[in-house]
Design a protein around this motif. Sequence first.
Motif, short mmCIF file in Angstrom:
data_model
loop_
_atom_site.label_atom_id
_atom_site.label_comp_id
_atom_site.label_asym_id
_atom_site.label_seq_id
_atom_site.Cartn_x
_atom_site.Cartn_y
_atom_site.Cartn_z
N GLY A 58 2.93 2.93 -36.97
CA GLY A 58 3.78 2.93 -35.79
C GLY A 58 4.71 1.75 -35.67
N ASP A 59 5.60 1.81 -34.69
CA ASP A 59 6.59 0.77 -34.42
C ASP A 59 5.97 -0.22 -33.43
N THR A 71 8.85 -9.18 -30.07
CA THR A 71 9.17 -7.80 -29.66
C THR A 71 7.91 -6.97 -29.85
N THR A 72 7.06 -6.93 -28.83
CA THR A 72 5.78 -6.23 -28.94
C THR A 72 5.48 -5.43 -27.67
N PRO A 73 4.50 -4.52 -27.74
CA PRO A 73 4.11 -3.76 -26.54
C PRO A 73 3.19 -4.53 -25.60
N LYS A 121 1.75 5.91 -30.44
CA LYS A 121 0.81 7.01 -30.28
C LYS A 121 -0.30 6.96 -31.32
N ASN A 122 0.04 6.69 -32.58
CA ASN A 122 -0.95 6.71 -33.66
C ASN A 122 -1.38 5.33 -34.12
N VAL A 123 -0.97 4.31 -33.39
CA VAL A 123 -1.29 2.94 -33.80
C VAL A 123 -2.75 2.63 -33.52
N LYS A 124 -3.41 1.99 -34.47
CA LYS A 124 -4.80 1.55 -34.31
C LYS A 124 -4.82 0.02 -34.22
N VAL A 125 -5.76 -0.49 -33.43
CA VAL A 125 -5.93 -1.93 -33.31
C VAL A 125 -7.35 -2.29 -33.70
N ILE A 179 -9.62 0.99 -32.67
CA ILE A 179 -9.41 1.89 -31.53
C ILE A 179 -7.92 2.17 -31.40
N LYS A 180 -7.57 3.11 -30.52
CA LYS A 180 -6.17 3.42 -30.27
C LYS A 180 -5.52 2.28 -29.50
N LEU A 181 -4.35 1.87 -29.94
CA LEU A 181 -3.64 0.80 -29.27
C LEU A 181 -3.30 1.18 -27.83
N SER A 182 -2.98 2.46 -27.62
CA SER A 182 -2.62 2.92 -26.26
C SER A 182 -3.80 2.72 -25.30
N ASN A 183 -5.02 2.98 -25.78
CA ASN A 183 -6.20 2.76 -24.93
C ASN A 183 -6.40 1.29 -24.63
N TRP A 184 -6.18 0.46 -25.64
CA TRP A 184 -6.34 -0.99 -25.48
C TRP A 184 -5.32 -1.54 -24.49
#
Length: 299
Positions: free
Chosen positions: A107-108, A127-129, A8-12, A48-53
């Motif tokens: 984040g994890d 082990t990645t998203p 949720k809070n991860v940035k890329v 940017i937010k990882l979730s958006n990416w």
Amino acid sequence: MGGGCKIKNVKVSNLTVGIFDGLTHFQYITNNIFKKHHISINNKENSIKLSNWLDALDEVREIFGPAMLYYMGKKTFFNAKWPKDINTLPQALSLIDKAYHQTHTKGDIGHYIFEQINNYTFYIYVTTPYRREFNLGLLRGLCDIFTPKKSKSTISVEERLNTKHIDSTIYKIELSQPGKHINTAKTPIWVNDKNALIDELLKESFIVMNDYIYRFQELQERLEKKAYKDGLTKLGNRFKLDLYANTVFRQLAREGEYINVAMFDIDFFKQYNDRYGHLKGDKLLKNIANIIDFLHNPL
């Protein structure tokens, strides 16, 4: 794409997002994908937010297929500036996890754990998203950069791990040994070869897709022109008037200016049409339209 990861809070970093720039054939589509998912390479925070990416990558996958994610993963390290003392494949593979955590913060987010069995066999515990095809491309890109010229390399999927991440896989990377044939029966498509099937398919799809995009844009422009013109006189029609009026009236309202509108009618046209026929009537309308066009756009 995030699965059970806490992203949720991860940035890329935008350095990672920059691989979109390589998709020059599809710039029109990828720019729209960026905009839809609130991604801007030029934002002030430089991340940017990882979730958006990940959502953007999923949409790319949905539109172009898994092979495009493989291609994007392959380009991840294409323009990377490697330290001068990094010149072998195992050295580069051992740095993936460090680079990953430098470009992804908080984040994890999982890991890329490297294990070297010998000079020719290596394992990467992922082990990645990110999706598997993206990680395969990432590993393939590193192999292309650091595999010795007289060697070949293969990547095979050894085992799926039971974790919460989207890709939880053990990848085995093998380099060919002098005088020994490398077994590519498991995964021939990932062989380090300029004529590899995946690269040929991608090149072919780029050419075809680019052609389709060009034709679509050309057709769209032609349809728009037809939609705003009267078929007989080629003058602007009601749709064109509405579009023009809305634009001009807003501009005039902002600037406090006025506009002059001239209207006219063709007297006795019905009688002319009934007496000489519709073909003559059409010709008359075309002639009048040509006069109006000339008056509006004189030579």
